[in-house]
Enzyme design. Structure first.
Site, short mmCIF file in Angstrom:
data_model
loop_
_atom_site.label_atom_id
_atom_site.label_comp_id
_atom_site.label_asym_id
_atom_site.label_seq_id
_atom_site.Cartn_x
_atom_site.Cartn_y
_atom_site.Cartn_z
CE LYS A 80 -3.96 1.86 2.63
NZ LYS A 80 -4.81 1.61 3.82
CB SER A 155 -8.01 3.23 2.72
OG SER A 155 -7.16 2.75 3.77
CB SER A 179 -8.23 -0.03 5.69
OG SER A 179 -9.05 1.11 5.89
#
Length: 470
Positions: A80, A155, A179
């Site tokens: 990420k 996310s 997330s």
């Protein structure tokens, strides 16, 4: 307890190419049957072919000149974009950090690379990790591999998409209120949120240190256990289960579910009960309600300090400059309204409530000798992209974001470990459903051992080459 074996055995066979697991990759590299550079180049080519899914931020990094032997020898890992990888930008999906080139790896990235892993890309994320769709005006809108017209969740949505697509067998995301677990569930993966402190911190843009933690997403539980052992720097957890295991279920987790999610919830309970698990009603509805009331207080009580710490230690822009250039309307509105909205006394009171709720949860689980809670990770299947703000659920129009995190947010608020297990696709939507198992903070090893024991009887994983991508 005798748990049934997984119905499909194809995933235990030696796969090739994009379907290779981390364990199979490392074993093949160690045995000499897989040339790691060739394999990595093939995955990079695949990433180019699947660029339209907007999972990976170009350009892809150059392959390292040397690869270290270890448990993850030659294993590709996607990361990420709020986690530092030396030599690569850490933008957190926001314009003000476009040129924020990390000087060193985050400590957890060092643990991966020292074990032989190769970081093969950074992933699209919801800007500053403040959202559940991963729609990012800077880098794109990650498309769900099962249906490109639907979201991956957030996310860490781009990371989940990349692993589901087969661009890497392992992805590392971050989890505040779901997330990691939510995108894993919506994309048909395993996703693990550890207790805060299990993995080394630092080198991560974090808004709320109390709630945030990094976590892995994989296509097999064996890979997740392997990566956890590397990140936690401890021996891999193995399957173990008490013969009279008791799993808690709560009223709030079985209401207002998408029909496919409700169906899978019943099926998983039936499969586990048929093999000896005992389900116990543990009413934690009041804990969930009270926790929800302090969720944003903790977030906004820490966000300014968390952002400023990262910006200061990375010679970045000021917090004001960052906010002024935010590209996502929803994120800008949240930050402008949230920053400086919580005073010190309110924040401290929220932390005290959090500790009280953690203690109350332990009392309720202990009263019934419950080792873990089970509930649908997400109450719905992946919403359509145009339903990013509102969606329909059982004949009602509901807000998308709070619906997506309705179940997973408790773990983020109270710092609980949780594992989302893929349990197959729904009969109506043909989209993945995830089932989460969660336990008390610090009981990660016991939770992993429990899930490792019961997973063969409930998990249904589709390898990337078999996902019916349109």
């Amino acid at each position: 307890m005798s748990f049934i074996k997984a119905a499909e055995t194809q995933h235990r066979a030696q796969p090739e190419g994009r379907d290779l697991t981390a364990l199979a990759t490392a074993a093949a590299v160690a045995g000499g049957s897989l040339e790691p550079r060739r394999h990595l180049r093939e995955l990079q080519q695949l990433s180019g072919q699947l660029a339209g899914y907007d999972a990976v931020i170009p350009p892809l990094p150059a392959l390292p000149s040397t690869m270290l032997p270890g448990h993850l020898n030659g294993v590709p890992v996607m990361v990420k974009d709020n986690i530092d990888v030396a030599g690569a930008p850490t933008t957190a999906g926001t314009p003000a950090l476009a040129n924020n080139i990390a000087e060193r790896n985050a400590p957890l990235i060092d643990r991966l690379t020292r074990a032989g892993a190769v970081i093969t890309g950074k992933n699209v994320m919801h800007e500053l990790a403040l959202g559940a769709t991963s729609d990012n005006p800077v880098h794109g809108f990650p498309k769900n591999p099962w249906d490109p017209g639907r979201i991956c969740g957030g996310s860490s949505g781009g990371t989940a998409a990349a692993v589901a697509l087969g661009l890497a067998p392992v992805g590392i995301g971050t989890d505040t209120g779901g997330s990691v677990r939510m995108p894993a569930a919506l994309c048909g993966l395993f996703g693990f949120r550890p207790s805060p402190g299990r993995y080394p911190d630092g080198g991560i843009l974090s808004l709320t240190p109390t709630r945030d933690t990094a976590g892995p997403m994989t296509r097999t539980l064996q890979d997740l256990l392997l990566v956890d052992s590397v990140l936690a720097s401890r021996p891999a957890v193995s399957a173990h289960i008490d013969q009279s295991v008791r799993i808690g279920i709560s009223p709030c987790h079985r209401v207002d579910l998408h029909p496919d999610v409700a169906e899978k919830y019943r099926q998983v309970q039936a499969a586990l009960a048929a093999n000896g698990a005992r389900f116990v009603d543990v009413d934690i509805d009041s804990i969930v309600k009270d926790a929800a009331e302090i969720a944003t207080v903790i977030l906004w009580g820490e966000a300014a300090d968390g952002l400023e710490h990262y910006l200061r230690t990375h010679n970045g822009p000021t917090l004001q400059e960052l906010v002024q250039t935010i590209a996502s309307v929803d994120v800008r509105q949240l930050l402008v309204a949230g920053l400086s909205s919580v005073d010190r006394a309110e924040y401290q009171a929220a932390l005290q409530t959090r500790q009280r709720l953690r203690e109350e949860l332990q009392r309720r689980l202990d009263a019934f000798n419950v080792k873990a809670l089970m509930f649908p990770t997400v109450p719905v299947v992946a919403p359509l992209a145009e339903q990013s703000e509102w969606m329909e659920l059982n004949g009602k129009v509901v807000p998308t974001f709070p619906t997506l995190i309705r179940h997973s947010d408790l773990g983020g608020i109270l710092g609980l470990p949780g594992i989302s297990v893929p349990v197959g696709t729904g009969t109506l939507s043909h989209l993945p459903v995830g089932m989460e198992f969660s336990s008390l903070s610090g009981t990660d090893n016991d939770l992993l051992a429990l899930v490792a024991a019961i997973e063969p009887g409930i998990a249904q994983v589709t390898p990337p080459s078999k996902i019916p991508m349109s």
